[in-house]
Design an enzyme around this catalytic site. Sequence first.
Site, PDB file in Angstrom:
ATOM      1  N   MET A  42      -6.963  67.326  95.007  1.00 50.53           N
ATOM      2  CA  MET A  42      -5.948  68.234  94.187  1.00 50.53           C
ATOM      3  C   MET A  42      -6.567  69.183  93.100  1.00 50.53           C
ATOM      4  O   MET A  42      -6.222  70.083  93.071  1.00 50.53           O
ATOM      5  CB  MET A  42      -4.810  67.519  94.068  1.00 50.53           C
ATOM      6  CG  MET A  42      -3.753  68.079  93.602  1.00 50.53           C
ATOM      7  SD  MET A  42      -2.995  68.909  95.244  1.00 50.53           S
ATOM      8  CE  MET A  42      -2.029  67.525  95.741  1.00 50.53           C
ATOM      9  N   LYS A  77       2.659  33.742  68.728  1.00 45.67           N
ATOM     10  CA  LYS A  77       2.064  32.500  69.263  1.00 45.67           C
ATOM     11  C   LYS A  77       2.723  31.357  68.423  1.00 45.67           C
ATOM     12  O   LYS A  77       2.836  30.104  69.288  1.00 45.67           O
ATOM     13  CB  LYS A  77       0.601  32.387  68.963  1.00 45.67           C
ATOM     14  CG  LYS A  77      -0.287  31.438  69.709  1.00 45.67           C
ATOM     15  CD  LYS A  77      -1.681  31.463  69.547  1.00 45.67           C
ATOM     16  CE  LYS A  77      -2.595  30.399  70.516  1.00 45.67           C
ATOM     17  NZ  LYS A  77      -3.933  30.826  70.428  1.00 45.67           N
ATOM     18  N   PHE A 131      -6.720  39.359  64.269  1.00 40.28           N
ATOM     19  CA  PHE A 131      -7.620  39.416  65.522  1.00 40.28           C
ATOM     20  C   PHE A 131      -6.480  39.983  66.578  1.00 40.28           C
ATOM     21  O   PHE A 131      -5.792  39.083  66.962  1.00 40.28           O
ATOM     22  CB  PHE A 131      -8.455  38.502  65.552  1.00 40.28           C
ATOM     23  CG  PHE A 131      -9.238  38.294  66.936  1.00 40.28           C
ATOM     24  CD1 PHE A 131     -10.337  39.432  67.232  1.00 40.28           C
ATOM     25  CD2 PHE A 131      -9.135  37.541  67.991  1.00 40.28           C
ATOM     26  CE1 PHE A 131     -10.921  39.373  68.468  1.00 40.28           C
ATOM     27  CE2 PHE A 131      -9.756  37.809  69.091  1.00 40.28           C
ATOM     28  CZ  PHE A 131     -10.856  38.582  69.442  1.00 40.28           C
ATOM     29  N   GLN A 132      -6.898  40.709  67.460  1.00 37.91           N
ATOM     30  CA  GLN A 132      -6.195  41.349  68.659  1.00 37.91           C
ATOM     31  C   GLN A 132      -4.685  41.672  68.267  1.00 37.91           C
ATOM     32  O   GLN A 132      -3.755  41.162  69.131  1.00 37.91           O
ATOM     33  CB  GLN A 132      -6.334  40.228  69.647  1.00 37.91           C
ATOM     34  CG  GLN A 132      -7.836  40.264  70.368  1.00 37.91           C
ATOM     35  CD  GLN A 132      -7.723  39.364  71.874  1.00 37.91           C
ATOM     36  OE1 GLN A 132      -7.055  38.448  71.851  1.00 37.91           O
ATOM     37  NE2 GLN A 132      -8.651  40.007  72.544  1.00 37.91           N
ATOM     38  N   GLU A 177      -5.340  44.528  83.209  1.00 41.61           N
ATOM     39  CA  GLU A 177      -3.939  44.359  82.832  1.00 41.61           C
ATOM     40  C   GLU A 177      -2.930  45.674  83.482  1.00 41.61           C
ATOM     41  O   GLU A 177      -1.872  45.429  83.699  1.00 41.61           O
ATOM     42  CB  GLU A 177      -3.588  44.266  81.399  1.00 41.61           C
ATOM     43  CG  GLU A 177      -4.216  43.051  80.562  1.00 41.61           C
ATOM     44  CD  GLU A 177      -5.536  42.794  80.193  1.00 41.61           C
ATOM     45  OE1 GLU A 177      -5.838  42.204  79.529  1.00 41.61           O
ATOM     46  OE2 GLU A 177      -6.218  43.849  80.450  1.00 41.61           O
TER      47      GLU A 177
END
Length: 574
Positions: free
Chosen positions: A472, A155, A105-106, A43
């Site tokens: 760096m 959802k 969940f999630q 993602e």
Amino acid sequence: MIVQALIDQGVDTVFGYPGGAVLPIYDEIFQQNAIRHILVRHEQGAVHAAEGYARATGKPGVVLVTSGPGATNAVTGLTDALMDSIPIVVLTGQVPTFMIGSDAFQEADTVGITRPCTKHNWLVKETDALPGVLHEAFHVATQGRPGPVLVDIPKDVQFATGTYAEPKPSVSHYQPKVKGDMEEITELVAAIEKAKKPVFYTGGGVINSGPAASQLLRELVKSTGFPITSTLMGLGSYPASGENWLGMLGMHGLYQANMAMHDCDLMINIGARFDDRITGRIDAFSPKSIKAHIDIDPSSINKVIKTDIPIVGDVGHVLEDILKVWKSRGRKTNSEALAKWWQQIEEWKAIDCLKFTQSGKTIKPQHALVRLEELTKKHDRYICTEVGQHQMWAAQYLGFEDPNRWMTSGGLGTMGYGFPASIGVQMAHPDALVINVAGEASWLMNMQEMGTAVQYNLPVKQFILNNERLGMVRQWQELLHGERYSQSWSEALPDFVKLAEAFGAKGILCSDPADLDDAIMEMINYDGPVIFDCLVEKHENCFPMIPSGKAHNEMLLGEAQTQGVIKADGAVMV
């Protein structure tokens, strides 16, 4: 509703990754052909790809991810886009409304988590409100100072039906001011007429304002004869081949640009935010100048540097008005003083702060970029970068003639940005030459996106300057931490050629300067994704450099520019 809103907003590409909380949306995407969905491998990669797409097109990038870890993985990209003013719209799934707050969940508090790293975000709990919120999201992302927005969609709202509303113009409460105050503009023109040592200091706001702003800037520079410099994010708004160009300024900016900023008597900031990489020590920043600041974001005015002439407005509109007023007053400048100012600038230029010596059998990273520039500059070319020494060298040695050709992570400095960004750019410009200049450490952070490049046959070129170090970090440890190289290298790097082949792409290895041109041409001519492993000098430092806490006239220069001057720590304090 979601798919139709995207179509009505002119969206043709969505970068995303499916999951349980967005399956209804993905089911609708399957049943249409108006929008392309690009399946990324992470993602974070989706958001950076959308950033690359947005930066290369001027249109908002769109991301679709699931709830919980899908949303939290997008946070780095959102923050990156917020810092660099990139318009993106992120759609996230959420657990059903009746389960919010139950640790389902999630489930994650996506709106709470992303509030600090978006311009605005929404949790949509009513289906009929969804179209209006989606249209508002695109408006907020693109108007004023652009930036990321997020819409969190439970959802059960996705499964429901309701009445779709088409976008209506000018219904939003968010209406940023685009026209500058004419009294302030007139005051700036009066300062332009009198200035003895002026400089234009430009930033990403010029590019965000659109192509017209860059054209107006070029007209103003040519008409006044003033020198112009730019931040990292503003490269390309004025051509690198332009006779008034001083190069980039700031921590790794060019000597003449930083010296001009320090000594000027009129500094005209156009679409930049006085970032600390530019200002150095604030109490010693451009101490003798009248400071004008043009910015569409009122919160940027006087936030870091006290401004004498503040102008809130869109860069394009303000530049247009400046030119009108200046022309109506007779196109006056202090030409005699300006000639002396240019004489001083030419003396600074003569130091040749980017000079280096390529010798022996090891490729210097500067040499690799000089050859890349020479062999690609006539192509329809877009450059992305990761973050580190290679990023600064790319900004120093590659020339940008037009806006929207340079994609890099400025404010947040996000390692792993460049590769997915190059995928977004290539999706927007399928026939262009898209090159990501990378360091091996940054590139490995999102290496999984090779799968995306191969799946969609995107011929992105990954030009890795491989010094086997966190370059760096190692440079700072050398100069500032007694050469104690704590964790600034990896002892287990992959064979990048084999890695490319494992993904079904082409790998090229080059370690000899004599082979470099042929290897670069092989990369350019290959019709597919390439990983180019360019083995470079391991301990090369990036100069010029303004050390942290120092002023613009206290630069460290490399040895090639400082013969006959006392050396310290492999460089020289000027």
